[in-house]
Design a protein around this motif. Structure first.
Motif: not given
Length: 715
Positions: A30-33, A475-482, A488-493, A503-510
């Motif tokens: 569910r991650i956008p293209i 390296i730092a940019s890669s970890f930050k992007y990860m 994004v996955s939690y936001f979509g859920k 929904a509370e749990n997912n948006i809090t994790k995001a």
């Protein structure tokens, strides 16, 4: 390990980035293209840069093309970072929500892709490998999309939706890519010495690409196909004209020109056919162009600002910030502030456009005069180098690989000027430009700049220091992007959550992984929804419910306040805060209506021509029984949008409350004139005339259109 091994790893990482860009995505996530492709870009570039730096540690030399085009590209990056640093919202201009197209880091990624491509693709063998990889990925893309047109649900992979959804980007961007493959295949058939089997293959690829272009039926694609096919046609004729004064061509020349040594084929038949097809679809309109889309049941509607509206917005932005502009990735804010008033006469009056009429005009409208000049210099030098490569190839009967990548990048940059092409097309334009630079300057004796640093201690220190910094940043940019990718996955859920607690749990994790105003506004909305569910229980609230009610109020307000703190120039954040205050005010919380009004006023400053904000302010005053102020703001809304039915109904309600029934009937009848078939509105008007009690109708919309919004309705 030798530097060659490190260079090979770096090369293959770059190879995979370029070849997989059109088809890469993360299925069942569910991650956008676009976000998936951002991950490919960041991870692939990080690996390539790290191992390139390690290779430089080993051999102590840095080699790159001696190209003014690359230097001007660095100028574009410098102008973009300066614009971002002086932006009112640094985090939006630097990165955006998820490596937004147009943000500084996206432009930096495109430049690094061009730079690395120019370094690694300097010989024809590697270029042909890359070309083969692109052909394979393109064929895979076309076959998958062809199947998806007939089995959209089966091949959705939890990411794609309707028939026109695809793994490259928007449907029109897909059409631009099919046009690219037609042009590239044409060039190969007309100029390269290939076997009959290869010619058949590229002929089939041309046919498949044209059929898919017909399915998209985007007028810009047909225009570009016609123009670039004509360029290839003239180029081929010009090439043969260069031999007109010669007595005899060698067998090798004939083989190179014709792909066979037997007969001379002077007339570029393939190019001519494509020109005719393009003209046919351009001149026939929907009579022929709409046939295939209608048969396949395809419907694609994209709406964006027209070129004139984009230029109007750019003018307003440049007048306020002439040198550095509003900042990269700030078009949505600039649009809200400077959009033409005529937009309010369309159904898109409350739409926040993140892009203008094209990718390049959008970028230029937000980076000021410095940004505009840097891009103009870049394209001027690019065109000069391309013209040199074309003329030299005509004289020497060589360097077709160089020309084909120039033509491909020129095609993509041209499309980017007239349409918001998305990340894939724009990144491929820079990658092809880098390959063109690498091939073009490698043919010159002094076309490469070489810098050795191991023999000089001072050079060695600074060079190694910069290489280490480059590796650490990668390296730092890669970890930050990860982290942001996982968020994004939690936001979509959150939106598909079966219960509010999930929904509370997912948006809090995001938000824990990545805090931004979009997530924070959603966080506030989740708790407003929870408020509604608690209040719906009525007066029989348990002590736990009351505690949960107060906690939800605090969290909703906190989320909206944090969104404003994140980006104070985004009217949507102020609007969200105002709605939150108004909602809790309706629950009886004291002293929040004034805060709601102030937040709405601040939103109106940032989006002065938005009648909805004025009307929402009127509703807050009306909730406080302040009818005079409510009437003033409702009239302001109506002045901005003369066909605003909701404003007419609010004014009718106010006049009814004040006992001015004739005025109330007048406003209501004006609303009814705009939507004469609305049954609820008919009952409401009759109730005002008869003095009966009927609730005011729910919000209504009048569909309309305007020349300042561009409707990209292909079919």
């Amino acid at each position: 390990m030798s530097s060659n091994i490190f260079d090979k790893i770096s090369f293959w990482s770059l190879f995979l980035v370029i070849t997989l860009l059109p088809i890469f995505f993360l299925p069942f996530t569910r991650i956008p293209i676009e976000t998936s492709k951002g991950f490919l870009l960041v991870a692939g570039l990080a690996v390539s840069i790290i191992f390139w730096a390690l290779a430089r540690f080993r051999d102590g030399k840095i080699n790159m093309p001696r190209s003014f085009v690359l230097l001007s590209g660095f100028g574009v990056v410098l102008a973009t970072i300066l614009s971002a640093l002086f932006s009112s919202t640094l985090q939006i201009s630097l990165f955006g929500a998820m490596l937004d197209v147009g943000s500084f880091y996206f432009i930096l990624g495109a430049f690094l892709l061009m730079l690395l491509s120019s370094i690694y693709f300097k010989d024809k063998r590697k270029v042909m490998m890359l070309f083969l990889g692109l052909i394979i990925s393109s064929v895979a893309l076309f076959l998958f999309q062809s199947l998806h047109l007939f089995m959209p649900k089966f091949l959705s992979l939890s990411v794609l939706g309707g028939k026109t959804d695809n793994v490259l980007g928007s449907w029109n961007a897909f059409g631009i890519f099919t046009g690219l493959m037609v042009i590239v295949s044409l060039f190969i058939v007309e100029f390269f010495s290939v076997s009959k089997i290869a010619k058949w293959f590229f002929g089939i690829l041309i046919a498949l690409s044209i059929v898919l272009s017909m399915a998209v039926n985007f007028s810009l694609v047909w225009i570009l196909l016609g123009i670039f096919s004509l360029i290839i046609f003239v180029y081929k004729i010009s090439f043969f004209s260069s031999f007109s004064g010669k007595e005899q061509l060698s067998a090798e020349d004939l083989e190179e020109i014709n792909g066979e040594g037997k007969e001379q084929r002077y007339f570029p038949a393939f190019s001519f056919v494509v020109i005719v097809i393009s003209l046919l679809f351009l001149m026939s309109g929907q009579f022929i162009g709409g046939f295939l889309p209608s048969r396949l049941g395809l419907s694609n509607i994209e709406v964006g600002p027209s070129f004139s509206a984009t230029m109007s917005v750019a003018k307003g932005s440049l007048m306020k910030d002439p040198v550095l502009g509003a900042g990269p990735n700030k078009f949505a804010s600039v649009w809200a502030m400077y959009k033409p008033e005529v937009i309010n006469l369309t159904q898109f009056w409350d739409t926040s456009f993140g892009f203008g009429s094209g990718m390049l005009p959008t970028i230029l409208s937000t980076t000021g005069i410095l940004g505009i000049l840097s891009w103009l210099i870049f394209f001027a030098l690019f065109l000069i180098a391309g013209a040199r490569s074309i003329f030299s190839s005509i004289k020497s009967n060589a360097n077709y690989e160089t020309v084909i990548f120039f033509v491909a990048s020129l095609y993509l940059f041209t499309a980017s000027f007239f349409y918001s092409v998305g990340g894939v097309i724009f990144l491929l334009a820079f990658a092809f430009t880098g390959i063109f630079i690498g091939l073009f300057y490698s043919s010159y004796k002094e076309g490469e700049l070489s810098f050795s640093f191991l023999n000089d201690p001072r050079k060695s220190f600074f060079s190694i220091f910069l290489l280490v910094v480059l590796m650490i940043v990668s390296i730092a940019s890669s970890f930050k992007y990860m982290e942001r990718l996982i968020s994004v996955s939690y936001f979509g859920k959150t939106f598909s959550a079966p219960t509010i607690s999930v929904a509370e749990n997912n948006i809090t994790k995001a938000i824990v992984l990545y805090q931004n105003d979009l997530y924070l506004r959603t966080y506030a909305q989740v708790y407003l929804t929870k408020l509604d569910s608690i209040v719906a229980k009525g007066s029989s609230l348990s002590p736990e419910d009351k505690t949960e009610l107060q906690s939800s109020i605090d969290k909703a307000v906190s989320g909206a306040q944090l969104a404003v703190a994140y980006d104070k120039t985004n009217y949507s954040n102020w609007n969200s805060l105002a709605v939150t205050y108004n909602t809790v005010g309706l629950l009886g919380v004291k002293d929040v209506y004034d805060k709601a009004i102030e937040a709405f006023k601040q939103a109106s400053v940032l989006n002065p021509l938005n009648p909805g904000i004025k009307l929402n302010t009127a509703r807050v005053f009306l909730a406080q029984e302040k009818t005079k102020e409510a009437k003033d703001f409702a009239k302001q809304a109506l002045a901005l949008k003369s066909d605003y039915i909701d404003a007419l109904i609010i004014l009718a309600e106010i006049e009814k409350k004040e006992g001015n029934m004739s005025e109330a009937v007048s406003y209501a009848e004006t609303a009814l004139f705009l939507v004469p078939d609305n049954k609820d509105l008919i009952k409401y008007v009759d109730s005002l005339k008869n003095g009966s009690s009927v609730a005011a109708p729910s919000p209504l919309v009048v569909p309309s259109d305007s020349k300042d919004t561009k409707n990209k309705d292909n079919n």
